[in-house]
Design a protein around this motif. Sequence first.
Motif, PDB file in Angstrom:
ATOM      1  N   ILE B  84     102.032  50.655 -70.162  1.00  0.00           N
ATOM      2  CA  ILE B  84     101.762  50.207 -71.833  1.00  0.00           C
ATOM      3  C   ILE B  84     100.129  49.859 -71.549  1.00  0.00           C
ATOM      4  N   THR B  85      99.675  49.962 -72.808  1.00  0.00           N
ATOM      5  CA  THR B  85      98.265  49.727 -72.864  1.00  0.00           C
ATOM      6  C   THR B  85      98.002  48.638 -73.959  1.00  0.00           C
ATOM      7  N   VAL B  86      97.497  47.477 -73.358  1.00  0.00           N
ATOM      8  CA  VAL B  86      97.259  46.501 -74.452  1.00  0.00           C
ATOM      9  C   VAL B  86      95.746  46.376 -74.848  1.00  0.00           C
ATOM     10  N   PHE B  87      95.514  46.404 -75.934  1.00  0.00           N
ATOM     11  CA  PHE B  87      94.363  46.278 -76.649  1.00  0.00           C
ATOM     12  C   PHE B  87      94.237  45.050 -77.348  1.00  0.00           C
ATOM     13  N   THR B 199      86.563  53.747 -67.195  1.00  0.00           N
ATOM     14  CA  THR B 199      86.529  53.047 -66.118  1.00  0.00           C
ATOM     15  C   THR B 199      87.438  52.081 -65.718  1.00  0.00           C
ATOM     16  N   VAL B 200      88.305  52.469 -64.973  1.00  0.00           N
ATOM     17  CA  VAL B 200      89.513  51.681 -64.798  1.00  0.00           C
ATOM     18  C   VAL B 200      89.302  50.922 -63.350  1.00  0.00           C
ATOM     19  N   ALA B 211      90.068  48.104 -68.184  1.00  0.00           N
ATOM     20  CA  ALA B 211      89.562  49.249 -68.314  1.00  0.00           C
ATOM     21  C   ALA B 211      88.130  49.164 -69.488  1.00  0.00           C
ATOM     22  N   GLU B 212      87.231  49.881 -69.028  1.00  0.00           N
ATOM     23  CA  GLU B 212      86.025  49.633 -69.831  1.00  0.00           C
ATOM     24  C   GLU B 212      86.096  51.295 -70.464  1.00  0.00           C
ATOM     25  N   SER B 213      85.631  51.271 -71.786  1.00  0.00           N
ATOM     26  CA  SER B 213      85.554  52.543 -72.378  1.00  0.00           C
ATOM     27  C   SER B 213      84.156  52.989 -72.795  1.00  0.00           C
ATOM     28  N   ASP B 214      83.918  54.207 -72.431  1.00  0.00           N
ATOM     29  CA  ASP B 214      82.531  54.670 -72.824  1.00  0.00           C
ATOM     30  C   ASP B 214      82.375  54.888 -74.409  1.00  0.00           C
ATOM     31  N   ILE B 215      83.156  54.414 -75.108  1.00  0.00           N
ATOM     32  CA  ILE B 215      83.177  54.612 -76.573  1.00  0.00           C
ATOM     33  C   ILE B 215      83.079  52.913 -77.232  1.00  0.00           C
ATOM     34  N   SER B 216      83.005  52.285 -76.248  1.00  0.00           N
ATOM     35  CA  SER B 216      82.772  50.676 -76.734  1.00  0.00           C
ATOM     36  C   SER B 216      81.537  50.465 -77.244  1.00  0.00           C
ATOM     37  N   PRO B 217      81.237  49.520 -78.201  1.00  0.00           N
ATOM     38  CA  PRO B 217      79.830  49.290 -78.514  1.00  0.00           C
ATOM     39  C   PRO B 217      79.414  48.138 -77.597  1.00  0.00           C
ATOM     40  N   ARG B 218      79.809  47.890 -76.992  1.00  0.00           N
ATOM     41  CA  ARG B 218      79.255  46.741 -75.922  1.00  0.00           C
ATOM     42  C   ARG B 218      79.479  47.250 -74.397  1.00  0.00           C
ATOM     43  N   PRO B 219      78.737  47.881 -73.851  1.00  0.00           N
ATOM     44  CA  PRO B 219      78.850  48.456 -72.306  1.00  0.00           C
ATOM     45  C   PRO B 219      79.356  47.226 -71.461  1.00  0.00           C
ATOM     46  N   GLY B 220      80.377  47.380 -70.626  1.00  0.00           N
ATOM     47  CA  GLY B 220      80.575  46.362 -69.767  1.00  0.00           C
ATOM     48  C   GLY B 220      81.796  45.561 -70.133  1.00  0.00           C
ATOM     49  N   ARG B 224      90.439  47.363 -72.766  1.00  0.00           N
ATOM     50  CA  ARG B 224      92.026  47.435 -72.692  1.00  0.00           C
ATOM     51  C   ARG B 224      92.515  46.764 -71.193  1.00  0.00           C
ATOM     52  N   VAL B 225      93.815  46.634 -71.325  1.00  0.00           N
ATOM     53  CA  VAL B 225      94.444  46.279 -70.131  1.00  0.00           C
ATOM     54  C   VAL B 225      95.567  47.095 -70.029  1.00  0.00           C
TER      55      VAL B 225
END
Lengths: 555, 241
Positions: B84-87, B199-200, B211-220, B224-225
């Motif tokens: 499962i993915t926790v947002f 990037t997991v 996990a970091e997403s490349d669609i995130s407005p804040r890199p780094g 999600r977990v």
Amino acid sequence: MKMKRFLFIQIVGSILACCAVILLVLPNSAHAAATIKDTATDATDPSNLADTEPSIAVSPLNSMEIAVVAFSENWDPNDASVMAPVWKSHDGGATWVKIRQIPRPAAGAYGPRDQKIAFDSTGRLLVAEIGGGSCYIYRQTGGPDDPLTAGSAYGDDQPHLEVDKTGGTHMGQAYSPWLNYSLAIPRSMVSYSPDSGITMTDVGAGDNSTFPNRTTRIALAPNGNAYIVNKTREGMVPGVHLPGSTNDDFENVHFRVQRSDNGGATWDALGTAGVSVHGNNTVQTFFTNNFGVTGTGRKVARARSSDAWIAVNQSNGDVYVAYVSRDASTFGQIYVAHSTNQGLNWTSTRITDSTHHCAFPEIAVAGNGTIGVMYIDFEDTGTNTNFRHHFARSFNNGTTWTDQILQSMDPAGIANADSGFLWGDYEGLTVSGHTFYGIFTGESIGRTTAQLDPIFFSETADLLVHPKFPYLYRLCTIVGCLPFKKPWEWYVDPVPDERFRVLVRAGGRKASALKSIQSQTAALTRRIKTASSSKRMEIERRAKRLLEEIRNIGY
Amino acid sequence: MRKMNAYISKCPKSVMLLIVLLIVVLAFVGSRGLAQTSEKEGAQQISSKNVLAAIIKNRELFGRDFPTALASLPAWKRFGERKITVFPGQVAGSTPYRKPKEVEQLTPKLSEYLKTYGLRSAAESTDLLKGISVQQLQVKTVSKFPDDDSVRIVLTNSSVEFLNPKLTVAAVIERIGKPEKIVRQLIQTEKERRPIVLTVYSYADNAIAFAESDISPRPGSVDRVILDVTSVTAALFQEAK
């Protein structure tokens, strides 16, 4: 002993002299190379983002003003003040800044997911974006760097964008092709807007009566007619694989052109199914996530709607389509189809050399008729895959092509190059006056961390290298000079290069030095017409020195 | 074969004895090695379990409602989800569905499991899950899941905060150390829009990943977990009898 040394010096001296003469006489390929610039720096891209799928636009009012969008940063779906950027250059591509001016189109809409940029005839910026699940056209409602304003939601997948700048009936009309994936058989659509995206009207354009559509690209003619190219996907080709791949990587398609003569209300000016640019038979094109060589340590690209592009010569209305066809060579090759009668009939020529798989073509045509095509091929070294961005130009309407490699890149060692989506589905190429402007996602230049960046290039649409007088010719294209045609069969616009004009306008010491070079160049062009062959060589050497002076001034 | 038999028969007895001895030694060393490997694996499992327990108990890493997301794990397990993915605002199942109709009959099942699947906390997690109820969560269908436009089943509530919205990957590494594995994962879809790249950063033998997403407005930032349902459930709960 002395005699031997004397002989040795004589031989070496002669060889060097010969080399010097040959270098002067032969066309100089270095001068034919495009100007290439990484738009990103460590300061403007501190997070080392991948900057994929770039597109480019040049202001019709001032070719120094260039705008680029890529997947560089995102807007915040939960905060309207965090915006996605537009890369901008105010000096013809020499330097770039990142202006955050694309806010979320609606609360909760993440993105950008796909995008395309354009200027209207007044030099105002428009951007088509996917935000969340819909497309939006953003328009400039304030200053050039102020936040853009999103219009109405429309569309679904892969929006493109073009704006009518002709001054005709549909002046200012924005057209945005996209793929309607919600239908059982996906269809190429074109939405149009008379008010820069505030209101959008969706129109079915592609023929999806039997086969699904994909890869919809648009170009506008000088008379305001609109053209799209798309493909009808007519089944995979069984058993044909790219190196290392076990999938079927090619499909049978028709690349079809459709025309709208009524501002995008209907797309049946060439019949409801349009006209296939390569005749009745299908051609084979890529439909794959494995463009490249599949194997351990190798990276590959997605090439599924990366096989067609369309352009119109704004001087005479001729229409050009670049497309992929896997031909008898067994390689996917780039072809250019040309129509002189508004898309009714087409003649195709191959522009690549049958030795490598090629895809991702973008085409632009300059007002002087020079055709430019950017495309990508790959070379398998046995252990590595080198993807090469090419730029090919034809100065004789497609009969012959001058090809240069803009950049060769092995993405294996580049951390932010993700296998499966290396540079995106398409990249950017446009033309303004006699200059091509392009943007591609390539290996960074001069960055601390090697990565993918948006790489800008510009290249002249003039036949830059005269077989005998490359330096004088190059000089003339920069400073402007009297036009001189035959007997050398080349022509130089008497208008100086935009950057040159800007520097001269700026005044000061640089300006007076450049003006002096300009007058010396004019004198050389007058002299060369009547000079003896030895004097011509002297003039060419003088032109070379003037070119060096220009560079020293900081041109 | 005959030659070989003849050769063996000609071999001195001492040599034969030596060969037999060698085989015995090798077999012994091999079995010891195997035993050591399984001991090692066992130790690793215990170690992974401890690491996992330490991570999920670290309150600084998660939002105030993360324990509620953990409490829903037995229901997800019963439902058949492996991950499962926790947002920040929802817990999503990992199974992508093509059409909303496909999940119409499934969502009531998950609701039922949430209500009825009573499980007790493991002793070491009692504090973490004390007083936690999953009843506040609603089962919903997301018709266009941002990753891949698929239909997904999610648990959500308008006021929940499962993740710390300001959590960064750098902060995670500072608090719990370097990840065991870092993988870039591209989520390819049928459509041509930009695919999301995650990037997991994995810990505890892939039981939990940030996990970091490349669609995130804040890199780094942590987008999600990802939880391995079986591993985390085993670490947290005892099956009710």
